[in-house]
Write an enzyme that holds these catalytic residues in place. Structure first.
Site, PDB file in Angstrom:
ATOM      1  N   ARG A  96      47.083  47.742  28.449  1.00 47.22           N
ATOM      2  CA  ARG A  96      47.067  48.247  29.802  1.00 47.22           C
ATOM      3  C   ARG A  96      47.309  49.899  30.024  1.00 47.22           C
ATOM      4  NH1 ARG A  96      47.909  44.526  34.254  1.00 47.22           N
ATOM      5  NH2 ARG A  96      46.352  42.855  33.759  1.00 47.22           N
ATOM      6  N   ARG A 122      47.942  51.576  36.425  1.00 43.11           N
ATOM      7  CA  ARG A 122      48.496  52.184  37.507  1.00 43.11           C
ATOM      8  C   ARG A 122      49.916  53.242  37.461  1.00 43.11           C
ATOM      9  NH1 ARG A 122      49.415  46.582  40.097  1.00 43.11           N
ATOM     10  NH2 ARG A 122      49.394  46.400  37.777  1.00 43.11           N
ATOM     11  N   ARG A 131      41.015  54.875  41.499  1.00 47.99           N
ATOM     12  CA  ARG A 131      40.917  53.356  41.949  1.00 47.99           C
ATOM     13  C   ARG A 131      40.890  53.782  43.364  1.00 47.99           C
ATOM     14  NH1 ARG A 131      45.573  48.846  42.595  1.00 47.99           N
ATOM     15  NH2 ARG A 131      46.216  50.630  44.117  1.00 47.99           N
ATOM     16  N   ASP A 144      38.420  43.750  33.252  1.00 47.76           N
ATOM     17  CA  ASP A 144      39.502  42.638  33.446  1.00 47.76           C
ATOM     18  C   ASP A 144      38.845  41.457  32.793  1.00 47.76           C
ATOM     19  OD1 ASP A 144      42.254  42.393  34.988  1.00 47.76           O
ATOM     20  OD2 ASP A 144      40.886  40.630  35.180  1.00 47.76           O
ATOM     21  N   TYR A 187      43.454  30.400  35.312  1.00 46.76           N
ATOM     22  CA  TYR A 187      43.176  31.057  36.634  1.00 46.76           C
ATOM     23  C   TYR A 187      42.029  30.629  37.480  1.00 46.76           C
ATOM     24  CZ  TYR A 187      46.106  34.870  35.169  1.00 46.76           C
ATOM     25  OH  TYR A 187      47.177  35.697  34.609  1.00 46.76           O
TER      26      TYR A 187
HETATM   27  O1  CP3 Z   1      44.353  47.513  28.763  1.00 45.08           O
HETATM   28  C1  CP3 Z   1      43.647  48.185  29.339  1.00 45.08           C
HETATM   29  O2  CP3 Z   1      43.800  49.316  29.772  1.00 45.08           O
HETATM   30  C2  CP3 Z   1      42.161  47.705  29.919  1.00 45.08           C
HETATM   31  C3  CP3 Z   1      42.241  46.930  31.254  1.00 45.08           C
HETATM   32  C4  CP3 Z   1      42.651  45.658  31.572  1.00 45.08           C
HETATM   33  C5  CP3 Z   1      43.093  45.280  32.673  1.00 45.08           C
HETATM   34  N1  CP3 Z   1      43.307  43.883  32.555  1.00 45.08           N
HETATM   35  C6  CP3 Z   1      43.051  46.064  33.787  1.00 45.08           C
HETATM   36  C7  CP3 Z   1      43.547  45.575  35.127  1.00 45.08           C
HETATM   37  C8  CP3 Z   1      42.965  44.634  30.623  1.00 45.08           C
HETATM   38  C9  CP3 Z   1      42.685  44.408  28.833  1.00 45.08           C
HETATM   39  C10 CP3 Z   1      43.272  43.421  31.369  1.00 45.08           C
HETATM   40  C11 CP3 Z   1      43.728  42.033  30.982  1.00 45.08           C
HETATM   41  C12 CP3 Z   1      43.834  40.992  31.770  1.00 45.08           C
HETATM   42  N2  CP3 Z   1      43.767  40.951  33.116  1.00 45.08           N
HETATM   43  C13 CP3 Z   1      44.977  39.932  31.536  1.00 45.08           C
HETATM   44  C14 CP3 Z   1      45.386  39.681  30.023  1.00 45.08           C
HETATM   45  C15 CP3 Z   1      46.459  40.644  29.481  1.00 45.08           C
HETATM   46  C16 CP3 Z   1      47.649  40.571  30.247  1.00 45.08           C
HETATM   47  O3  CP3 Z   1      48.185  41.427  30.817  1.00 45.08           O
HETATM   48  O4  CP3 Z   1      48.330  39.364  29.976  1.00 45.08           O
HETATM   49  C17 CP3 Z   1      45.026  39.090  32.267  1.00 45.08           C
HETATM   50  C18 CP3 Z   1      45.937  37.827  32.309  1.00 45.08           C
HETATM   51  C19 CP3 Z   1      44.531  39.616  33.471  1.00 45.08           C
HETATM   52  C20 CP3 Z   1      44.295  39.208  34.905  1.00 45.08           C
HETATM   53  C21 CP3 Z   1      45.044  40.168  35.936  1.00 45.08           C
HETATM   54  N3  CP3 Z   1      44.269  41.464  36.369  1.00 45.08           N
HETATM   55  C22 CP3 Z   1      45.942  40.046  36.591  1.00 45.08           C
HETATM   56  C23 CP3 Z   1      47.197  39.019  36.448  1.00 45.08           C
HETATM   57  C24 CP3 Z   1      46.187  41.244  37.317  1.00 45.08           C
HETATM   58  C25 CP3 Z   1      47.097  41.599  38.564  1.00 45.08           C
HETATM   59  C26 CP3 Z   1      48.801  41.820  37.874  1.00 45.08           C
HETATM   60  C27 CP3 Z   1      48.738  43.276  38.014  1.00 45.08           C
HETATM   61  O5  CP3 Z   1      49.110  43.826  36.915  1.00 45.08           O
HETATM   62  O6  CP3 Z   1      48.465  43.940  38.871  1.00 45.08           O
HETATM   63  C28 CP3 Z   1      44.987  42.088  37.017  1.00 45.08           C
HETATM   64  C29 CP3 Z   1      44.808  43.476  37.629  1.00 45.08           C
HETATM   65  C30 CP3 Z   1      44.517  44.431  36.817  1.00 45.08           C
HETATM   66  N4  CP3 Z   1      43.655  44.509  35.516  1.00 45.08           N
HETATM   67  C31 CP3 Z   1      45.180  45.749  36.955  1.00 45.08           C
HETATM   68  C32 CP3 Z   1      44.509  46.612  35.945  1.00 45.08           C
HETATM   69  C33 CP3 Z   1      44.702  48.102  35.519  1.00 45.08           C
HETATM   70  C34 CP3 Z   1      45.900  46.159  38.190  1.00 45.08           C
HETATM   71  C35 CP3 Z   1      44.905  46.319  39.376  1.00 45.08           C
HETATM   72  C36 CP3 Z   1      45.254  47.743  40.232  1.00 45.08           C
HETATM   73  O7  CP3 Z   1      44.827  48.662  39.898  1.00 45.08           O
HETATM   74  O8  CP3 Z   1      45.696  47.323  41.209  1.00 45.08           O
END
Ligand code: CP3
Length: 357
Positions: free
Chosen positions: A27, A31, A40, A77, A154
């Site tokens: 990540r 954010r 975003r 994602d 999911y």
């Molecule tokens: O690592 C990086 O910088 C690359 C981008 C990336 C995102 N999601 C961007 C994202 C990667 C590799 C992921 C993987 C991901 N997504 C996982 C596996 C890794 C982990 O964290 O366990 C999972 C389970 C998801 C599913 C997911 N996407 C969830 C549960 C959420 C909401 C929770 C949260 O953190 O808000 C997301 C949204 C998400 N994916 C965001 C980002 C930057 C936040 C969204 C936003 O901008 O509001």
């Protein structure tokens, strides 16, 4: 293709000598960066950001402009794959991901299409091509996917879950339906990662965020076996070189030997594992990635530096370590603290590599 200027990550994943320990962060684009929040809001919402190759490129590059990171990770994602299978992904502000059509019945699973990477997820492949061009060899680009089990949680629960009661009930009462879902996801993920490789990613990580919620027997059958099939099905890069695969099962510390036996190149470790003990268990077979508790980043730069030093010392001298967090960065983290982490890894790891020829 341009040769890599900084190839520390790929060398460490191959357990070859490096000058200092490479570091990237799960990540790293997200954010906690004000410039991410600005992009975003221009995109309108998270899915539009993911689906615009130009904006995905922009946010992928943002952390590299601030910090001396040794890799870029594709901005996307894991849930784009179930979205491409027709489940209707959307994000409820502050509540995480949701699906309009969760798959709860064997009939719904039977009906699921297996997406084609270029046709159905072309926006991701386009983003990979744009990012590779923009990076121009500065650092390698990491692609990724969710593990079949993690994606299935999911898809069946319809959203994030505390106890996974719906999918575990399926596992017990309708195991053939779950196997079919995991088989379809295994094919989908293999094609998706091969699409990313053809488009230019230079390493891949499989995020198995929820494998650690299973019993050992269930983990082997429903999470590890599908991941092993994916590892076996990955293509080489267009130049013929092997693309290293990192498997990250959060809370998978009990199973490191089994994970290493899949044929992957590196294991991602969460922070509960002593990385020195992990090295003694599997370090002759795989590289290790990790494993700072992401909560450490709330503490002072001095405390962060101390904890970085502790992990480097536990790993010890020599090859095969990629520094990372044990899970993703929290949105509230101060960017200066991330800079302190990245700089500490490079500075404090120098003595552990000097002895290398
Ligand atoms: O690592 C990086 O910088 C690359 C981008 C990336 C995102 N999601 C961007 C994202 C990667 C590799 C992921 C993987 C991901 N997504 C996982 C596996 C890794 C982990 O964290 O366990 C999972 C389970 C998801 C599913 C997911 N996407 C969830 C549960 C959420 C909401 C929770 C949260 O953190 O808000 C997301 C949204 C998400 N994916 C965001 C980002 C930057 C936040 C969204 C936003 O901008 O509001």
């Amino acid at each position: 293709m341009t040769a890599l200027i900084n190839d520390r990550l790929l060398r460490a994943l191959r357990r070859e000598p490096v000058d200092v320990t490479p570091v990237w962060l799960m990540r790293q684009a997200g954010r906690y960066l004000p410039e991410y929040r600005a992009t975003r809001s221009r995109a309108g919402d998270f899915m539009s950001l993911c689906q615009s190759p130009q904006l995905a490129l922009e946010v992928t590059m943002q952390p590299l402009e601030r910090f001396a990171l040794d890799a870029a990770i594709l901005f996307s994602d894991i849930l784009t794959v179930p979205d491409a299978m027709g489940l209707g992904l959307y994000f409820e502000e502050g509540e995480g991901p949701r699906f309009r059509q969760p798959v709860t019945t064997p009939a719904a699973i039977e009906a699921l299409p297996i997406p084609d990477a270029e046709r159905d997820l072309g926006y991701v492949m386009d983003a990979v091509r744009l990012i590779r061009r923009e990076l121009a060899g500065r650092v390698p680009l990491i692609g990724f996917s969710g593990s079949p089990w993690t994606l299935a949680t999911y898809m069946v629960e319809g959203q994030s879950s505390r106890d996974f009661r719906t999918i575990k009930r399926m596992l017990l009462d309708q195991p053939e339906a779950l196997e079919l879902l995991l088989d379809k996801l295994t094919l989908a993920v293999t094609d998706y990662l091969n699409g990313q490789i053809a488009a230019g990613v230079q390493a891949v990580q499989i995020f198995d965020t929820w494998g650690g919620t299973l019993t050992t027997g269930w983990y082997e059958r429903f999470s590890l076996r599908p991941m092993a099939r994916i590892v076996a099905g990955l293509n080489p890069a267009p130049d013929g070189s092997r693309v290293p695969v990192i498997l990250f099962t959060k809370q998978g510390g009990l199973w490191l030997e089994r994970i290493a036996a899949t044929g992957c190149d590196a294991l991602g470790l969460d922070w509960t594992v002593d990385i020195g003990e992990a090295r003694a268990r599997v370090g002759d077979r795989v590289a290790l990635q990790g494993n700072l508790d992401p909560v450490v980043l709330y503490a002072s730069p001095a405390a962060i530096r101390h904890e970085v030093g502790d992990i480097l010392a536990r790993y010890g001298a020599g090859n095969g370590h990629v520094f990372n967090l044990g899970h993703g960065i929290h949105p509230q983290i101060e960017p200066d603290h991330v800079a302190a982490l990245v700089d500490a890894v490079h500075e404090l790891s120098l003595p552990y590599h000097r002895v290398q020829g």
